[in-house]
Write a protein that holds these residues in place. Structure first.
Motif, short mmCIF file in Angstrom:
data_model
loop_
_atom_site.label_atom_id
_atom_site.label_comp_id
_atom_site.label_asym_id
_atom_site.label_seq_id
_atom_site.Cartn_x
_atom_site.Cartn_y
_atom_site.Cartn_z
N HIS A 189 11.17 -3.98 -7.81
CA HIS A 189 11.47 -4.44 -6.23
C HIS A 189 12.43 -3.74 -5.78
N GLY A 190 12.90 -2.69 -6.02
CA GLY A 190 14.12 -1.87 -5.70
C GLY A 190 14.26 -0.97 -4.57
N TYR A 191 13.09 -0.84 -3.80
CA TYR A 191 13.14 0.26 -2.57
C TYR A 191 14.34 -0.35 -1.74
N GLN A 192 15.14 0.38 -1.03
CA GLN A 192 16.13 0.33 -0.13
C GLN A 192 16.10 0.91 1.05
N GLY A 193 14.90 1.61 1.44
CA GLY A 193 14.92 1.98 2.78
C GLY A 193 14.32 1.14 3.97
N ASP A 194 13.79 1.71 4.92
CA ASP A 194 13.52 0.81 6.26
C ASP A 194 12.22 0.69 6.24
N GLU A 195 11.29 1.59 5.78
CA GLU A 195 9.89 1.44 6.03
C GLU A 195 9.32 0.58 5.09
N PRO A 196 8.08 0.19 5.50
CA PRO A 196 7.31 -0.81 4.75
C PRO A 196 6.89 -0.16 3.16
N TYR A 197 7.16 -1.08 2.28
CA TYR A 197 6.64 -0.47 0.73
C TYR A 197 6.21 -1.61 0.08
N GLU A 198 5.17 -1.85 -0.27
CA GLU A 198 4.46 -2.75 -0.84
C GLU A 198 4.67 -2.80 -2.65
N TYR A 199 4.85 -3.92 -3.13
CA TYR A 199 5.00 -4.00 -4.40
C TYR A 199 3.73 -4.48 -5.29
N TYR A 200 3.65 -4.01 -6.33
CA TYR A 200 2.33 -4.27 -7.25
C TYR A 200 2.82 -4.64 -8.68
N THR A 201 1.92 -5.56 -9.18
CA THR A 201 2.05 -6.07 -10.55
C THR A 201 1.54 -4.62 -11.29
N LEU A 202 1.95 -4.76 -12.61
CA LEU A 202 1.85 -3.78 -13.53
C LEU A 202 0.08 -3.74 -13.61
N TRP A 203 -0.46 -4.73 -13.48
CA TRP A 203 -1.87 -4.78 -13.71
C TRP A 203 -2.64 -4.47 -12.61
N LYS A 204 -1.98 -4.70 -11.31
CA LYS A 204 -2.66 -4.26 -10.10
C LYS A 204 -2.48 -2.47 -10.17
N LEU A 205 -1.47 -1.95 -10.65
CA LEU A 205 -0.99 -0.50 -10.86
C LEU A 205 -2.34 -0.05 -11.63
N LEU A 206 -2.50 -0.79 -12.81
CA LEU A 206 -3.74 0.07 -13.62
C LEU A 206 -4.92 -0.08 -12.93
N ASP A 207 -4.97 -1.24 -12.12
CA ASP A 207 -6.67 -0.94 -11.34
C ASP A 207 -6.44 0.21 -10.39
N LYS A 208 -5.24 0.53 -9.66
CA LYS A 208 -5.23 1.74 -8.74
C LYS A 208 -5.70 2.94 -9.52
N TYR A 209 -5.09 3.27 -10.69
CA TYR A 209 -5.28 4.46 -11.59
C TYR A 209 -6.68 4.47 -12.09
N ALA A 210 -7.15 3.23 -12.35
CA ALA A 210 -8.66 3.31 -12.61
C ALA A 210 -9.22 3.64 -11.74
N GLN A 211 -9.15 3.19 -10.44
CA GLN A 211 -9.92 3.67 -9.15
C GLN A 211 -10.17 5.22 -9.12
N VAL A 212 -8.97 5.87 -9.48
CA VAL A 212 -8.63 7.20 -9.30
C VAL A 212 -9.31 7.98 -10.42
N TYR A 213 -9.61 7.46 -11.51
CA TYR A 213 -10.11 8.11 -12.73
C TYR A 213 -11.61 7.60 -12.93
N GLN A 214 -12.00 6.59 -12.03
CA GLN A 214 -13.55 6.02 -12.05
C GLN A 214 -13.65 5.49 -13.33
N VAL A 215 -12.83 4.65 -13.82
CA VAL A 215 -12.87 3.97 -15.17
C VAL A 215 -12.45 2.69 -14.82
N GLN A 216 -13.13 1.91 -13.88
CA GLN A 216 -12.70 0.54 -13.65
C GLN A 216 -12.98 -0.78 -14.55
#
Length: 404
Positions: A189-216
């Motif tokens: 959770h280390g973003y230090q800029g001014d724009e919105p930046y959403e943080y995800y858990t490790l397993w939510k990130l996995l879900d995102k990559y699974a969507q990209v490669y269609q292996v949910q």
């Protein structure tokens, strides 16, 4: 690359029809002041679990689909990417976990990537020998390399490359080669800029990559495996007041000091220690590592007097500092620390972890912190005996290979 070359490439019709990209915010200020990725602030996600995503949109009538993730916005794909640029180890681990390792064409440091965990998973391999190194003695990353690789997707967080690529570079790469799709600052959770930046858990990130490669289905099965292991671990934990105090540090043997880390800090970098709920021996004295909180002397560590000391990052990368850490008993002050007296010094896992690393490191941390409950931890380079494993290696291998 010269300015003339840059102009030619911007005008040339080289953007592939394979993918379409939309929704990324590359406007003023987004890339400013955000290269750090440190530990700070209390954790707000106790479970690190993954929920079904509502950011995946299949299109009607064709094979296209879109996936939305901060900070890149919505990326539309006409099909599964065949090749992927990767820099960070944790993203490579996500792709290996999803059985997509053959698509990876690069890493930041291919010769340093730890594959020992994969060796314990039957039928799972990741050969890094032919991957392009994105970091060399001459440069960190150059657009020319991305043009040469000509990948279908760049798993690079554009925010983290401020100082290497400006807004115009990002737009050029997206238009002429392929989109960006990554979220790096969820590590701590280390973003230090001014724009919105959403943080995800490790397993939510996995879900995102699974969507990209269609292996949910693989993402969902791996998440269930992790949740089942963690549920079994937590069922055995003693009351909070009876749990050990643990210091997570890096030892500087030249100065005889300890750099502190938050044991239960936010982000996927602590997804192997935070869920175990141990008492942070340094919590009251530790601020953000990213904001230069300073180091502790040997005398200060004795005052904290942790039951357990874990040396961050080094279980899969033993080095001189690790060996010096294990020799704390030779120090006249260090030998008085409870963790030293009780032989409770351990090399800890890496913060650069995807799901496979996390499964092994969660098991390792449970054994290091609670050996009476979960068995003695292995030494670096060794494996847990089959009868003391906390998750099924064969099951994980089957999921990775699509045999769910």
């Amino acid at each position: 690359m010269s300015d003339n070359d840059n102009t030619i490439r911007q005008e040339a019709p080289t953007r592939r029809d394979y993918m379409k990209y939309s929704g990324v915010v590359v406007g003023g200020g987004l890339l400013a002041g955000c290269t750090g990725d440190g530990d700070h602030g209390p954790s707000s996600d106790a479970s690190d679990g993954s929920e079904p995503s509502d950011d995946f949109e299949p299109s009607n009538g064709d094979d296209s689909y879109s996936v939305t993730m901060s900070p890149v916005g919505t990326v539309e794909f006409d099909g599964v990417p065949e090749t992927a640029v990767v820099y960070d180890d944790q993203i490579a681990d996500h792709l290996v976990a999803l059985g997509q390792q053959e698509r990876i064409v690069s890493l930041g440091f291919p010769d340093r990537y730890y594959t020992g965990y994969y060796d314990e998973l039957p039928g799972v391999e990741f050969d890094t020998s032919d991957l392009t190194a994105l970091y060399t003695d001459e440069l960190v990353l150059d657009k020319e390399i991305l043009y040469e690789l000509d990948a279908d997707v760049h798993h690079l967080d554009p925010i983290s490359w401020e100082g290497t690529f400006d807004d115009a570079d990002i737009e050029e790469i997206e238009q002429n080669i392929a989109p960006f799709f990554a979220n790096r600052f969820s590590r701590a959770h280390g973003y230090q800029g001014d724009e919105p930046y959403e943080y995800y858990t490790l397993w939510k990130l996995l879900d995102k990559y699974a969507q990209v490669y269609q292996v949910q289905s693989r993402s969902e099965a791996l998440t269930r495996t992790r949740d089942e292991m963690l549920e079994a671990i937590r069922a055995e934990l003693p009351p909070q007041e009876e749990r050990p105090s643990v210091a997570l540090v890096v030892y500087n043997h030249d100065e005889n000091t300890f750099g502190p880390y938050l044991l239960n800090g936010p982000g996927f970098g602590k997804a192997h220690t935070r869920p175990l709920g141990a008492n942070d021996a340094l919590a009251e004295g530790t601020k953000s590592y990213a904001s230069d909180s300073g180091s502790y002397s040997m005398e200060a560590m004795l005052e904290f007097d942790p039951d357990v000391i874990i040396h961050n990052f080094d279980w899969n990368n033993v080095r001189d500092r690790t060996e010096a850490f294990f020799d704390l008993g030779d120090d006249p002050v260090g030998r008085e620390i409870t963790a030293v007296q009780n032989d409770r010094l351990y090399a800890g896992g890496s913060a650069l972890q995807g799901p496979i690393f996390n499964l092994f490191q969660l098991e390792l941390s449970a054994k290091q912190i609670y050996p009476d409950l979960f068995g003695q931890p292995p030494e670096p380079g060794e494996s847990v005996s089959e009868d003391e494993q906390l998750f099924d290696r064969k099951r994980v291998a089957d999921i990775i290979n699509g045999e769910i």
